[in-house]
Design a protein around this motif. Structure first.
Motif, PDB file in Angstrom:
ATOM      1  N   LEU A 189       7.588   3.841 -20.514  1.00 45.36           N
ATOM      2  CA  LEU A 189       6.681   4.970 -20.714  1.00 45.36           C
ATOM      3  C   LEU A 189       6.528   5.810 -19.443  1.00 45.36           C
ATOM      4  CD1 LEU A 189       4.916   6.452 -22.712  1.00 45.36           C
ATOM      5  CD2 LEU A 189       3.019   4.943 -22.077  1.00 45.36           C
TER       6      LEU A 189
ATOM      7  N   ASP B 210       8.249  -1.907 -27.608  1.00 41.97           N
ATOM      8  CA  ASP B 210       7.648  -2.389 -26.364  1.00 41.97           C
ATOM      9  C   ASP B 210       8.653  -2.411 -25.208  1.00 41.97           C
ATOM     10  OD1 ASP B 210       5.369  -3.076 -25.034  1.00 41.97           O
ATOM     11  OD2 ASP B 210       5.472  -5.206 -25.503  1.00 41.97           O
TER      12      ASP B 210
ATOM     13  N   TYR C 153      12.959  -6.109 -25.027  1.00 37.35           N
ATOM     14  CA  TYR C 153      12.140  -5.508 -26.068  1.00 37.35           C
ATOM     15  C   TYR C 153      11.209  -6.582 -26.631  1.00 37.35           C
ATOM     16  CZ  TYR C 153      14.808  -8.006 -29.611  1.00 37.35           C
ATOM     17  OH  TYR C 153      15.369  -8.994 -30.371  1.00 37.35           O
TER      18      TYR C 153
ATOM     19  N   GLU D 251       9.536  -1.149 -21.840  1.00 34.47           N
ATOM     20  CA  GLU D 251       8.658  -0.687 -20.765  1.00 34.47           C
ATOM     21  C   GLU D 251       9.242   0.508 -20.003  1.00 34.47           C
ATOM     22  OE1 GLU D 251       5.588  -1.801 -20.011  1.00 34.47           O
ATOM     23  OE2 GLU D 251       5.617  -3.195 -21.688  1.00 34.47           O
TER      24      GLU D 251
ATOM     25  N   LYS E   2      10.153   8.521 -27.181  1.00 35.39           N
ATOM     26  CA  LYS E   2       8.969   7.801 -26.696  1.00 35.39           C
ATOM     27  C   LYS E   2       8.327   6.885 -27.747  1.00 35.39           C
ATOM     28  CE  LYS E   2       5.846  10.514 -25.001  1.00 35.39           C
ATOM     29  NZ  LYS E   2       4.925  11.318 -24.207  1.00 35.39           N
ATOM     30  N   PRO E   3       8.051   7.348 -28.984  1.00 35.45           N
ATOM     31  CA  PRO E   3       7.401   6.449 -29.946  1.00 35.45           C
ATOM     32  C   PRO E   3       8.252   5.222 -30.294  1.00 35.45           C
ATOM     33  CG  PRO E   3       7.447   8.711 -30.785  1.00 35.45           C
ATOM     34  CD  PRO E   3       8.212   8.696 -29.513  1.00 35.45           C
TER      35      PRO E   3
ATOM     36  N   GLN F  12       8.058   2.766 -27.460  1.00 32.78           N
ATOM     37  CA  GLN F  12       6.753   2.106 -27.481  1.00 32.78           C
ATOM     38  C   GLN F  12       6.673   1.091 -28.625  1.00 32.78           C
ATOM     39  OE1 GLN F  12       4.577   5.960 -27.316  1.00 32.78           O
ATOM     40  NE2 GLN F  12       3.347   4.968 -25.737  1.00 32.78           N
TER      41      GLN F  12
ATOM     42  N   ASN G 218       4.705  -5.143 -31.813  1.00 38.21           N
ATOM     43  CA  ASN G 218       4.231  -3.939 -32.505  1.00 38.21           C
ATOM     44  C   ASN G 218       4.928  -3.766 -33.851  1.00 38.21           C
ATOM     45  OD1 ASN G 218       2.608  -3.335 -30.280  1.00 38.21           O
ATOM     46  ND2 ASN G 218       4.199  -2.098 -29.327  1.00 38.21           N
TER      47      ASN G 218
ATOM     48  N   LYS H 132       7.750   9.704 -19.134  1.00 39.17           N
ATOM     49  CA  LYS H 132       6.803  10.740 -18.713  1.00 39.17           C
ATOM     50  C   LYS H 132       7.321  11.477 -17.476  1.00 39.17           C
ATOM     51  CE  LYS H 132       2.562   8.908 -20.711  1.00 39.17           C
ATOM     52  NZ  LYS H 132       1.252   8.324 -20.464  1.00 39.17           N
TER      53      LYS H 132
END
Length: 112
Positions: free
Chosen positions: A70, A66, A5, A68, A59-60, A63, A9, A74
């Motif tokens: 995504l 961080d 991680y 990885e 998902k948020p 993100q 962000n 999806k």
């Protein structure tokens, strides 16, 4: 060894407020494990709609830290819109579980 991680962000969002960072980490550690378990149960019980909801919900947070995943998240969301067998998504789900659990353990160790 690199972390599973990143707090880049989180630091941007918090403006360097260490208490807020601790709250974000604690919230992640409280919310993600049950959501991850629920997503796994949804796939195992062949409930694509529920799998989509948990993937989308996580998902948020993934993100923000961080993590990885995504592309894989999806893929879970896309699988939920198809009639494909759960066996087709299991390797991706297993990767998500392994990656998220590693990040959780690292966060626990770093913020204990």
């Amino acid at each position: 060894m690199s972390k599973g991680y990143s707090l880049k962000n989180v630091h941007e969002l918090s403006g360097g407020d260490d208490e807020f960072i601790a709250v974000l980490v604690q919230t992640f550690l409280e919310e993600i494990p049950p959501d991850l378990d629920s997503m796994v149960q949804a796939v195992d019980s062949n409930n694509p709609e529920m799998a989509y909801q948990y993937a989308h919900k996580m998902k948020p947070n993934l993100q923000l830290f961080d993590i990885e995943l995504l592309t894989q998240i999806k893929q879970i969301e896309a699988w939920s819109k198809t009639k494909k067998a759960k066996e087709e998504i299991k390797p991706i789900l297993d990767h998500i579980v392994t990656t998220v659990n590693a990040a959780i353990e690292e966060l626990k160790a770093d913020f204990a």
